[in-house]
Design an enzyme around this catalytic site. Sequence first.
Site, short mmCIF file in Angstrom:
data_model
loop_
_atom_site.label_atom_id
_atom_site.label_comp_id
_atom_site.label_asym_id
_atom_site.label_seq_id
_atom_site.Cartn_x
_atom_site.Cartn_y
_atom_site.Cartn_z
N GLU A 165 0.79 -1.24 0.00
CA GLU A 165 0.00 0.00 0.00
C GLU A 165 0.83 1.29 0.00
O GLU A 165 0.61 2.18 0.82
CB GLU A 165 -0.97 0.00 1.19
CG GLU A 165 -1.90 -1.20 1.18
CD GLU A 165 -2.86 -1.25 2.38
OE1 GLU A 165 -2.79 -0.35 3.24
OE2 GLU A 165 -3.65 -2.18 2.45
N GLU A 176 -6.44 -10.52 -1.24
CA GLU A 176 -7.23 -10.25 -0.03
C GLU A 176 -8.73 -10.14 -0.37
O GLU A 176 -9.44 -9.28 0.16
CB GLU A 176 -6.75 -8.95 0.65
CG GLU A 176 -5.25 -8.91 0.91
CD GLU A 176 -4.78 -7.74 1.77
OE1 GLU A 176 -5.63 -7.01 2.33
OE2 GLU A 176 -3.55 -7.56 1.90
N ASP A 222 -12.50 -9.93 -0.60
CA ASP A 222 -13.76 -10.02 0.14
C ASP A 222 -14.75 -9.06 -0.51
O ASP A 222 -14.35 -8.14 -1.24
CB ASP A 222 -13.61 -9.78 1.66
CG ASP A 222 -12.93 -8.47 2.04
OD1 ASP A 222 -12.82 -7.56 1.19
OD2 ASP A 222 -12.51 -8.35 3.21
N ASN A 237 2.02 -5.25 -3.11
CA ASN A 237 0.61 -5.55 -2.82
C ASN A 237 -0.16 -4.26 -2.54
O ASN A 237 0.32 -3.40 -1.80
CB ASN A 237 0.58 -6.44 -1.56
CG ASN A 237 -0.76 -7.10 -1.29
OD1 ASN A 237 -1.30 -7.78 -2.16
ND2 ASN A 237 -1.28 -6.91 -0.09
N HIS A 248 -10.53 -5.84 -2.23
CA HIS A 248 -11.56 -5.59 -1.21
C HIS A 248 -12.71 -4.88 -1.90
O HIS A 248 -12.59 -3.70 -2.27
CB HIS A 248 -11.00 -4.72 -0.08
CG HIS A 248 -9.96 -5.43 0.73
ND1 HIS A 248 -10.26 -6.52 1.52
CD2 HIS A 248 -8.63 -5.21 0.89
CE1 HIS A 248 -9.15 -6.93 2.14
NE2 HIS A 248 -8.15 -6.16 1.76
#
Length: 352
Positions: A159, A269, A271, A201, A239
């Site tokens: 990030e 990741e 979701d 990432n 996400h």
Amino acid sequence: MKASLALVVLPLVSASPTWQRPQRNQTYPGLDVLAKRAGLLYFGTAIDNVVLDNEQYTSIAHNRAEFGQVTPSNGQKWMHIEPQRNVFNYTLGDQVSEPGKAAGQLRRCHTFVWHNQLPTWLTQTTWSKDELIAILENHIRNEARHYYDECYAWDVVNEAFNDDGTWRDTLWLRTIGKEYIALAFQFARKYVSPRTRLYYNDYNIEKVNNKSLAVEALVTDFLGRDVPVPIDGVGLQAHFVTGRTQRYNQTVAALKLFTQHGLETALTELDVRTVLPDLPEKQEQQAADYTNSVQACVDVEGCVGVTVWDFWDPVSWVPETFPGEGNALLWDAGFVKKVAYYRVSDMLRGYA
Ligand SMILES: *[C@@H]1O[C@H](CO)[C@@H](O)[C@H](O)[C@H]1NC(C)=O
Ligand SMILES: *[C@@H]1O[C@H](CO)[C@@H](O)[C@H](O)[C@H]1NC(C)=O
Ligand SMILES: *[C@@H]1O[C@H](CO)[C@@H](O)[C@H](O)[C@H]1NC(C)=O
Ligand SMILES: *[C@@H]1O[C@H](CO)[C@@H](O)[C@H](O)[C@H]1NC(C)=O
């Protein structure tokens, strides 16, 4: 801090009347089994330390039929790994990686360099550039010694960009300058097993936008140098929000931004959170959003796998971070697989 979440009972939503929960196990042998048949290396999950005493949770988390890869959600972040300067503690990381190894699951290590979840000894001192570079190298050298060959892939830097594509203002950028990312990758390559893939990432890079283009510019800079900076992959966190998830072709285009340079990619990741209250039609939309995301990875050569950011709703990071939203994962509070689980399975089976 997240322990209390495990006790929260989220509202259960009955499935839509037209849809019956399938029973045949041979049709639903597990997500990793089906993902491998569809050509992926793994279907994985993040695992949270706060529920490791829940046997129902751990029996699914380390069921290799469902998950061929595990990532510690928090246990390898700097505050846990080096809580005091030059004092290293691998307890929380090992609690996920050791059972994962025993179960034959690949591990992803997460993460060396991030601006969040740093220990106060690191954030509350003013360091010189040389001091902070030495601290960074010492951290990477020690942790790499411990998990040397344990991880299939390692999120080296997490990030580093803002959504508009500018560099995020962090301790690392302010003190070391933009070279901190290259240095982190060089240290990682020096100390981690040569077999381990080194990843950058980030989130909100799952379509072609200023942020994903900034990450692409970083990797083309790295690869184009006289002495290339060692980077093997880009992780797209994924996400998402029910009904506002990137379309399939947007995710495909974003993955190709990186694979066109010979890098591998993964959804790291995934979701899909829902604005509560949940409803049967929202579950159907969520299932479509999950399915399109996983399918984009399956369809792009060089996207090696998908990791969900935990699988059990009560331990999701979502309710704490986005009040009023939740139910983002594949198993509900009662450990019942949701519509999204079956839709992803059905899509993957189409490739077998
Ligand atoms: C399918 O059934 C077998 C045998 O009962 C079990 O070991 C396996 O975990 C099941 N798979 C899933 C995904 O539930
Ligand atoms: C290491 O971390 C674990 C988990 O947070 C903690 O219980 C333990 O006390 C720590 N060990 C040391 C020596 O500080
Ligand atoms: C994207 O970057 C361009 C300049 O490179 C800028 O003009 C534009 O406002 C940015 N868009 C967003 C949404 O930040
Ligand atoms: C994806 O598809 C939509 C509608 O079919 C189209 O409008 C859009 O331009 C496409 N985007 C990309 C990145 O191909």
